[in-house]
Structures are given as C-alpha cells and as structure tokens.
Design a protein around this motif. Structure first.
Motif, PDB file in Angstrom:
ATOM      1  N   GLU A  97       0.735   4.244  -2.810  1.00 53.66           N
ATOM      2  CA  GLU A  97       0.485   5.643  -2.459  1.00 53.66           C
ATOM      3  C   GLU A  97       1.630   6.532  -2.943  1.00 53.66           C
ATOM      4  O   GLU A  97       1.409   7.615  -3.492  1.00 53.66           O
ATOM      5  CB  GLU A  97       0.310   5.798  -0.945  1.00 53.66           C
ATOM      6  CG  GLU A  97      -0.999   5.239  -0.438  1.00 53.66           C
ATOM      7  CD  GLU A  97      -2.191   6.019  -0.950  1.00 53.66           C
ATOM      8  OE1 GLU A  97      -2.222   7.245  -0.783  1.00 53.66           O
ATOM      9  OE2 GLU A  97      -3.086   5.381  -1.541  1.00 53.66           O
ATOM     10  N   TYR A 150       0.824  -1.211   0.000  1.00 50.62           N
ATOM     11  CA  TYR A 150       0.000   0.000   0.000  1.00 50.62           C
ATOM     12  C   TYR A 150       0.857   1.260   0.000  1.00 50.62           C
ATOM     13  O   TYR A 150       0.583   2.205  -0.732  1.00 50.62           O
ATOM     14  CB  TYR A 150      -0.935  -0.012   1.218  1.00 50.62           C
ATOM     15  CG  TYR A 150      -1.760   1.234   1.346  1.00 50.62           C
ATOM     16  CD1 TYR A 150      -2.863   1.440   0.519  1.00 50.62           C
ATOM     17  CD2 TYR A 150      -1.420   2.217   2.270  1.00 50.62           C
ATOM     18  CE1 TYR A 150      -3.619   2.595   0.617  1.00 50.62           C
ATOM     19  CE2 TYR A 150      -2.180   3.376   2.381  1.00 50.62           C
ATOM     20  CZ  TYR A 150      -3.274   3.562   1.549  1.00 50.62           C
ATOM     21  OH  TYR A 150      -4.016   4.704   1.643  1.00 50.62           O
ATOM     22  N   THR A 151       1.907   1.290   0.799  1.00 53.29           N
ATOM     23  CA  THR A 151       2.751   2.491   0.872  1.00 53.29           C
ATOM     24  C   THR A 151       3.433   2.783  -0.460  1.00 53.29           C
ATOM     25  O   THR A 151       3.601   3.942  -0.834  1.00 53.29           O
ATOM     26  CB  THR A 151       3.816   2.356   1.977  1.00 53.29           C
ATOM     27  OG1 THR A 151       4.582   1.173   1.747  1.00 53.29           O
ATOM     28  CG2 THR A 151       3.188   2.306   3.357  1.00 53.29           C
TER      29      THR A 151
END
Length: 184
Positions: A96, A92-93
């Motif tokens: 993003e 996820y990071t």
C-alpha cells in the motif's frame, strides 16, 4: 544497528522496487526510485537499494531507457512478471505504501514537466522572465537582474498553483469602479 521495517533482505528490496515500478508508466531516474522505495519502509538503506537495483539492471528486470542525458529506467516484461509472482512476499502495508509513494512521485514528475521557465536578456539590467504552466497559463515579466530572474523562476517552480490562483482571483474580482475613478 537495529533495523525497523519489513524489508530487510536484498530479495525483499528487489521485490519492492519491481512492485513499485509497475505503477510508473514512463521512464524515471534512479533518484525517483529511491524516493518511492525509501518512503515505504525503514528496513534498508540507500546502498543496499543501489546494489539491488544495479543487479536487476544486469539481470534484465529493469532496463535503461533512451533519454537526453540523464539515466532513465523502466521495468521490463521480465520485471513485471517477477513483480506479479512475488508481490505476495511483500507485506500488505508495504504494498500500500509503495503504491501511494509511486503515485505521489508520478504526480510530482508530471507537475514538474508541465512547468517551464526561461530568461531572455534584452540589454544590461533588462531581462524578460517567461514562466509557464503547460496548457494553463503563461506569464512574461521584465526584471532588472539575473538574481531577480532566478528568484522568480525558483518561486514559480515551488508555487505555480498558488500563483495561478492569486492571478485568477485578481482577474475575476469585481473591482469597484469608484476606486479607479480619479475624479472621486
């Protein structure tokens, strides 16, 4: 050599490139892709990215785009489909960071495309520098040397927004008429 980051395999690099390129709605240079992807993760290097990118061009996930000289690339429909299928493989990071980085590069490319500069030689030691920000403002200035013209162009490209704000402030400022009156 120790690797830091989440992206470590060639497949991970490919997923990252495809995921990031989904946010680009126009053709970009390979250098722009490098800028986007290397900002996201420290687990891979330029040469690994270059190899993975070249393989995706060969497999049709990324295509050459028509251009006037420099090599530009776009994600293909196959590339978009692969990005959608495998985006969950990216942490996820990283997703993003890829989205933020792609948007940063898009803003910079659009800004740079809106700026133009030109130098016109009228005579020896008499040049006109044209500095423009598309649909915002344009400025023509006389200068006495090519070096001075280059300095104006370079400063304009780096600071166009600041220059616009200074000019606007100077033009809308309420000047005291007494300051301009030679009789006082």
């Amino acid at each position: 050599m120790a690797r830091y980051g989440f992206i470590r395999t060639k497949e991970d690099i490919k997923f990252l490139v495809l995921y990031a390129m989904q946010f680009l709605d126009f053709p970009v240079t390979f250098e722009s892709v490098v800028d986007i992807c290397t900002w996201c993760d420290d687990g891979f290097n330029y040469f690994e990215l270059q190899e993975a990118f070249r393989e995706m061009v060969e497999t049709g996930h990324i295509a050459d785009a028509p251009s006037d000289g420099e090599s530009l690339y776009v994600i293909t429909e196959d590339g978009c489909e692969a990005a959608r299928l495998f985006e969950g493989n990216l942490p996820y990071t990283v997703r993003e960071a890829a989205q933020a980085s792609a948007l940063r590069v898009v803003r910079q490319l659009r800004r740079d495309a809106a700026l133009s500069t030109a130098v016109e030689k009228r005579a020896d030691n008499d040049l006109i520098v044209q500095l423009s920000m598309q649909d915002v403002f344009s400025l023509r200035m006389n200068v006495v040397s090519r070096a001075q013209a280059s300095m104006l162009e370079r400063n304009f490209r780096k600071n166009a927004e600041k220059i616009y704000n200074v000019l606007l402030d100077a033009l809308i400022r309420a000047y005291d008429e007494k300051e301009d009156d030679p009789k006082t």
